[in-house]
Every structure is written in C-alpha cells, then in structure tokens.
Design an enzyme around this catalytic site. Structure first.
Site, PDB file in Angstrom:
ATOM      1  CB  CYS A 144     -12.824 -16.171 -40.139  1.00 48.07           C
ATOM      2  SG  CYS A 144     -11.804 -15.436 -38.849  1.00 48.07           S
ATOM      3  CD  GLU A 189     -17.785 -18.021 -30.144  1.00 46.19           C
ATOM      4  OE1 GLU A 189     -17.972 -19.136 -29.637  1.00 46.19           O
ATOM      5  OE2 GLU A 189     -17.793 -17.822 -31.385  1.00 46.19           O
ATOM      6  CG  HIS A 205     -18.119 -13.881 -33.867  1.00 49.15           C
ATOM      7  ND1 HIS A 205     -17.152 -14.451 -34.664  1.00 49.15           N
ATOM      8  CD2 HIS A 205     -18.306 -14.742 -32.833  1.00 49.15           C
ATOM      9  CE1 HIS A 205     -16.755 -15.596 -34.123  1.00 49.15           C
ATOM     10  NE2 HIS A 205     -17.446 -15.800 -33.012  1.00 49.15           N
ATOM     11  CB  CYS A 243     -15.898  -9.340 -36.876  1.00 52.93           C
ATOM     12  SG  CYS A 243     -15.879 -10.821 -35.826  1.00 52.93           S
ATOM     13  CG  ASP A 269     -15.599 -17.701 -37.651  1.00 58.41           C
ATOM     14  OD1 ASP A 269     -14.534 -17.058 -37.750  1.00 58.41           O
ATOM     15  OD2 ASP A 269     -16.521 -17.347 -36.887  1.00 58.41           O
ATOM     16  CB  SER A 270     -12.258 -18.467 -34.619  1.00 57.02           C
ATOM     17  OG  SER A 270     -13.119 -17.347 -34.626  1.00 57.02           O
TER      18      SER A 270
HETATM   19  N1  DGL Z   1     -15.419 -14.253 -36.760  1.00 52.72           N
HETATM   20  C1  DGL Z   1     -14.037 -13.861 -36.851  1.00 52.72           C
HETATM   21  C2  DGL Z   1     -13.889 -12.727 -37.842  1.00 52.72           C
HETATM   22  O1  DGL Z   1     -14.701 -12.597 -38.738  1.00 52.72           O
HETATM   23  C3  DGL Z   1     -13.320 -13.455 -35.595  1.00 52.72           C
HETATM   24  C4  DGL Z   1     -13.513 -14.155 -34.344  1.00 52.72           C
HETATM   25  C5  DGL Z   1     -12.233 -14.341 -33.578  1.00 52.72           C
HETATM   26  O2  DGL Z   1     -11.631 -13.362 -33.115  1.00 52.72           O
HETATM   27  O3  DGL Z   1     -11.821 -15.489 -33.494  1.00 52.72           O
HETATM   28  O4  DGL Z   1     -12.945 -11.965 -37.765  1.00 52.72           O
END
Ligand code: DGL
Length: 275
Positions: free
Chosen positions: A75, A152, A192, A190, A11-12
């Site tokens: 992600c 984050e 997150h 997402c 993931d990011s």
């Molecule tokens: N966790 C990522 C997702 O599921 C997004 C986070 C980011 O924007 O980098 O889309």
C-alpha cells in the site's frame, strides 16, 4: 532443510493483491499471509495518525498471529505515511513500495521528469516527490481519489473508469506542460492502479513508460528475502501456500480477489482488528 519463509503482505483492500501476485510468481517456495483491511478502507483519505494506527495493527496481526518473518506493505499510502510506525510496531524487516517505485522510475526515465498518480494522502505526504528528488528526478504528483472505489467496485474495465482516468491524466499532463516539463514516465503510486493498467496505457501519450510500483516492490522483496534466508528454503510448491484475511466483505474479496490474483484466494478468513 529450513522452513520456507512466511511473508506477510497487507493493503487496505484488493490493490495489494497486485503485489502479492508479483511476489508469488518470484518466490514459489514462500508461504504468504495476506490481509486486506477492507473494513477501514480507504486509507487514502485519512490522516497520518489514523493511517499509522491502522497500518501498525495490520502489521501486528500478520507478525504476531500469522508468524510473518518479513512484511511487505502493499500500500503506497501506508508506505508513505506510516513506514516508521510499522517498523516500530513489529520486530521483522519491513519493505514499503515508495522507494522501489521511485527507483524503477529512475531506471525508466530519460528526461528525468516523472508523473505520479496516487491517493490524496500519498500526494499530500509528497513521499514520491522526495524519493524522486533524492534520485535527481522531478516528480509531479496528482491525487486520483475516484480510482480506488472504482477498483473496489470491480469496474476495472468500465467506460466510466476509462473516462475518469482520461480526465485525471489530461489535467496532470496539462500541469506538467505548463511547468515546461517533458515527462516520459508515469508511476502508478497506488497498488490499486495496476488493476487499471490496460485503461491507463490507452490514456497516456504515446511512448510514455508506465511504472507499476507493485512489480518494483516485488523485485525488492525478493532481494530482501533471499538475502536474509539461510540456505535452501524448503521444497518449491506451486502454487505458493497462501492464507487470505479481510476485516470485512469476505465474499466479495473471494470473488473479485481471485480474479485480481489470477488464482483462487481460497477461503478468506474474517478478522476483527477493532475500530
Ligand atoms: N492501495 C492503497 C495504496 O497503494 C490505497 C487504497 C486506499 O486508499 O485505501 O495507496
């Protein structure tokens, strides 16, 4: 006895740990390599071309340097905009989170009207709207760009975050009502967002089902791994073997990541994937 499979997850940032946690609970015999591309986060505000490049480099690191035999793109943004690019970049099975998330929405929704919250890039791709439509559902998507930075920052149980969620969901529900829809399911589009689930559950109308694309993806990954693995895959070892990598902020990753993962991340190794 065959070696336990190595599963690469990326993931990011921290969000993908929600997928890793769900995977590790279901595949205790597997070995995991997790990469958080924290130096280049957020992906969700970037163009398709840039996301595809970042995601392909992350995938190649996990496959070429960590020996991943399966890849789970933890992600939604990379899954929505770069699944093809990632599949072209590595010679192993790749699973994204969009299709499992939409499939879980289909199973949950009775009215067929589904709300989706996600990053800007995921919403602009309309990947969820398309995946919903392919299943006979009507999906309404809303970008919630403030939520990833709040996660984050570790503000997963903070009044500011609760207020931001309340405003986003109020706007989304108003849009759905204006279109005459009767939405009964909310997809967390997402990875997150599951970290905000307690706050989100408090903000949704009573009776609305909340779908976690991380859980849905983990279920799909288990089917993929068990379907491909040949016979017994080593001795189950609790907890599963895990190596974590990040492209920046390893100390913060160790501190917050352990809380999000529900177990220590161990030493997070710094890697440089370029600019
Ligand atoms: N966790 C990522 C997702 O599921 C997004 C986070 C980011 O924007 O980098 O889309």
């Amino acid at each position: 006895m065959a070696m336990p499979p190595t599963i690469g997850v990326f993931d990011s940032g921290f969000g993908g740990l929600t997928v890793l946690r769900a995977l590790a609970a279901r595949l205790p015999q597997a070995q995991f390599a997790f990469l958080g591309d924290t130096a280049r986060l957020p992906y969700g505000s970037k163009s398709r071309r840039t996301i595809a490049r970042y995601a392909a480099e992350s995938a190649q690191f996990l496959v070429r340097e960590q020996g991943a035999e399966f890849l789970v793109i933890a992600c939604n943004t990379a899954s929505a905009l770069a699944l093809d690019a990632i599949q072209d970049a590595v010679p192993v099975p790749v699973l994204g989170v969009i299709e499992p998330g939409a499939e879980a929405a289909r199973a949950a929704s009775r009215t067929g009207d589904v709300l989706v919250i996600a990053t800007d890039a995921t919403v602009q791709s309309h990947a969820y709207a398309a995946a919903c439509q392919a299943r006979g559902l009507h999906g309404i998507e809303k970008a919630c760009p403030l939520l990833v930075p709040l996660v984050e920052e570790g503000w997963t149980n903070h009044p500011v975050t609760a207020e931001v969620i309340r405003i986003y969901l109020e706007e989304l529900n108003a849009e759905a009502a204006a279109k005459g829809l009767n939405a009964d399911t909310l997809v967390l589009g997402c990875t997150h967002y599951p970290l905000l689930r307690p706050l989100i559950e408090k903000a949704v109308p009573a009776g609305m089902r909340v779908i976690d694309s991380a859980e849905a993806a983990a279920e799909a990954a288990v089917r993929l791994v068990n379907g491909r693995a040949n016979g017994p895959t080593g001795t189950p070892a609790f907890p599963p073997a895990l190596r974590c990598f990040a492209t920046d902020s390893v100390d913060k990753f160790e501190r917050l990541g352990s809380a999000f993962l529900g177990r220590p991340t161990g030493k997070v190794e710094l890697v440089d994937l370029g600019g």
